[in-house]
Design a protein around this motif. Sequence first.
Motif, PDB file in Angstrom:
ATOM      1  N   GLU A  81       0.800  -1.219   0.000  1.00 44.18           N
ATOM      2  CA  GLU A  81       0.000   0.000   0.000  1.00 44.18           C
ATOM      3  C   GLU A  81       0.835   1.272   0.000  1.00 44.18           C
ATOM      4  O   GLU A  81       0.287   2.368  -0.046  1.00 44.18           O
ATOM      5  CB  GLU A  81      -1.014  -0.020   1.140  1.00 44.18           C
ATOM      6  N   SER A  82       2.172   1.153   0.009  1.00 43.42           N
ATOM      7  CA  SER A  82       2.995   2.340  -0.181  1.00 43.42           C
ATOM      8  C   SER A  82       3.023   2.736  -1.663  1.00 43.42           C
ATOM      9  O   SER A  82       3.401   3.850  -2.007  1.00 43.42           O
ATOM     10  CB  SER A  82       4.414   2.119   0.336  1.00 43.42           C
ATOM     11  N   LEU A  83       2.614   1.811  -2.548  1.00 42.38           N
ATOM     12  CA  LEU A  83       2.492   2.111  -3.975  1.00 42.38           C
ATOM     13  C   LEU A  83       1.096   2.691  -4.220  1.00 42.38           C
ATOM     14  O   LEU A  83       0.101   2.125  -3.750  1.00 42.38           O
ATOM     15  CB  LEU A  83       2.685   0.846  -4.808  1.00 42.38           C
ATOM     16  N   PRO A  84       0.986   3.797  -4.948  1.00 44.42           N
ATOM     17  CA  PRO A  84      -0.312   4.447  -5.130  1.00 44.42           C
ATOM     18  C   PRO A  84      -1.404   3.535  -5.697  1.00 44.42           C
ATOM     19  O   PRO A  84      -2.535   3.545  -5.211  1.00 44.42           O
ATOM     20  CB  PRO A  84      -0.009   5.610  -6.073  1.00 44.42           C
ATOM     21  N   LEU A  85      -1.081   2.722  -6.698  1.00 43.70           N
ATOM     22  CA  LEU A  85      -2.109   1.855  -7.272  1.00 43.70           C
ATOM     23  C   LEU A  85      -2.542   0.780  -6.281  1.00 43.70           C
ATOM     24  O   LEU A  85      -3.736   0.488  -6.157  1.00 43.70           O
ATOM     25  CB  LEU A  85      -1.631   1.217  -8.574  1.00 43.70           C
ATOM     26  N   ASP A  86      -1.593   0.183  -5.562  1.00 40.59           N
ATOM     27  CA  ASP A  86      -1.952  -0.834  -4.567  1.00 40.59           C
ATOM     28  C   ASP A  86      -2.810  -0.227  -3.453  1.00 40.59           C
ATOM     29  O   ASP A  86      -3.740  -0.869  -2.955  1.00 40.59           O
ATOM     30  CB  ASP A  86      -0.707  -1.488  -3.973  1.00 40.59           C
ATOM     31  N   ALA A  87      -2.525   1.007  -3.061  1.00 41.66           N
ATOM     32  CA  ALA A  87      -3.330   1.681  -2.037  1.00 41.66           C
ATOM     33  C   ALA A  87      -4.756   1.893  -2.535  1.00 41.66           C
ATOM     34  O   ALA A  87      -5.721   1.643  -1.803  1.00 41.66           O
ATOM     35  CB  ALA A  87      -2.692   3.012  -1.647  1.00 41.66           C
ATOM     36  N   ALA A  88      -4.908   2.324  -3.783  1.00 40.57           N
ATOM     37  CA  ALA A  88      -6.244   2.509  -4.358  1.00 40.57           C
ATOM     38  C   ALA A  88      -6.959   1.167  -4.463  1.00 40.57           C
ATOM     39  O   ALA A  88      -8.152   1.056  -4.136  1.00 40.57           O
ATOM     40  CB  ALA A  88      -6.138   3.176  -5.728  1.00 40.57           C
ATOM     41  N   ARG A  94     -11.838  -2.771   0.261  1.00 41.41           N
ATOM     42  CA  ARG A  94     -12.493  -2.611   1.570  1.00 41.41           C
ATOM     43  C   ARG A  94     -13.910  -2.056   1.432  1.00 41.41           C
ATOM     44  O   ARG A  94     -14.781  -2.379   2.232  1.00 41.41           O
ATOM     45  CB  ARG A  94     -11.647  -1.710   2.470  1.00 41.41           C
ATOM     46  N   ARG A  95     -14.153  -1.230   0.411  1.00 40.46           N
ATOM     47  CA  ARG A  95     -15.477  -0.619   0.233  1.00 40.46           C
ATOM     48  C   ARG A  95     -16.445  -1.495  -0.555  1.00 40.46           C
ATOM     49  O   ARG A  95     -17.645  -1.462  -0.308  1.00 40.46           O
ATOM     50  CB  ARG A  95     -15.357   0.720  -0.506  1.00 40.46           C
ATOM     51  N   VAL A  96     -15.936  -2.257  -1.514  1.00 37.52           N
ATOM     52  CA  VAL A  96     -16.794  -2.871  -2.524  1.00 37.52           C
ATOM     53  C   VAL A  96     -17.094  -4.349  -2.277  1.00 37.52           C
ATOM     54  O   VAL A  96     -18.193  -4.804  -2.561  1.00 37.52           O
ATOM     55  CB  VAL A  96     -16.172  -2.679  -3.919  1.00 37.52           C
ATOM     56  N   LYS A  97     -16.149  -5.093  -1.768  1.00 32.65           N
ATOM     57  CA  LYS A  97     -16.405  -6.524  -1.570  1.00 32.65           C
ATOM     58  C   LYS A  97     -16.603  -6.829  -0.092  1.00 32.65           C
ATOM     59  O   LYS A  97     -16.072  -6.128   0.762  1.00 32.65           O
ATOM     60  CB  LYS A  97     -15.288  -7.380  -2.164  1.00 32.65           C
TER      61      LYS A  97
END
Length: 129
Positions: A81-88, A94-97
């Motif tokens: 999650e330090s990578l921008p795409l992995d964080a997104a 967390r929101r969708v599934k």
Amino acid sequence: MPSSVPAGLRLELSRARIVEDKEEEFDEWMAVLNDRYPEHEAALSNERQVFEATFKHREADGRLWMYHLSLMGADGGGLDESLPLDAAHAAYSRRVKEPGWEELTPAFMLTPQHIGEIMAHWGRTGSIG
């Protein structure tokens, strides 16, 4: 793992329900992953991802599921999650599934031997050399 999966690799097929009324956001999530495809390269080596695919499926009763197929090195890491795409990616997840995954049991995998050897090497090392 079944004997047909090259040594050192893990084959997974997982599914999770998409939260009710989150189908549009699921589609947005997949669009982000597709639109930012070149950014995935930064994470592939650490994750030891050889192959990854996501599917959307609507059951006859209307429930919506996502299926995730992955072939990776047995010791590969998760999202960074330090990578921008992995964080997104993680934030959408967390929101969708719904939390967690249902895991299906792998039984067989077929690939030409020369490709299996390359995949196993990537899964062990995260490099092509």
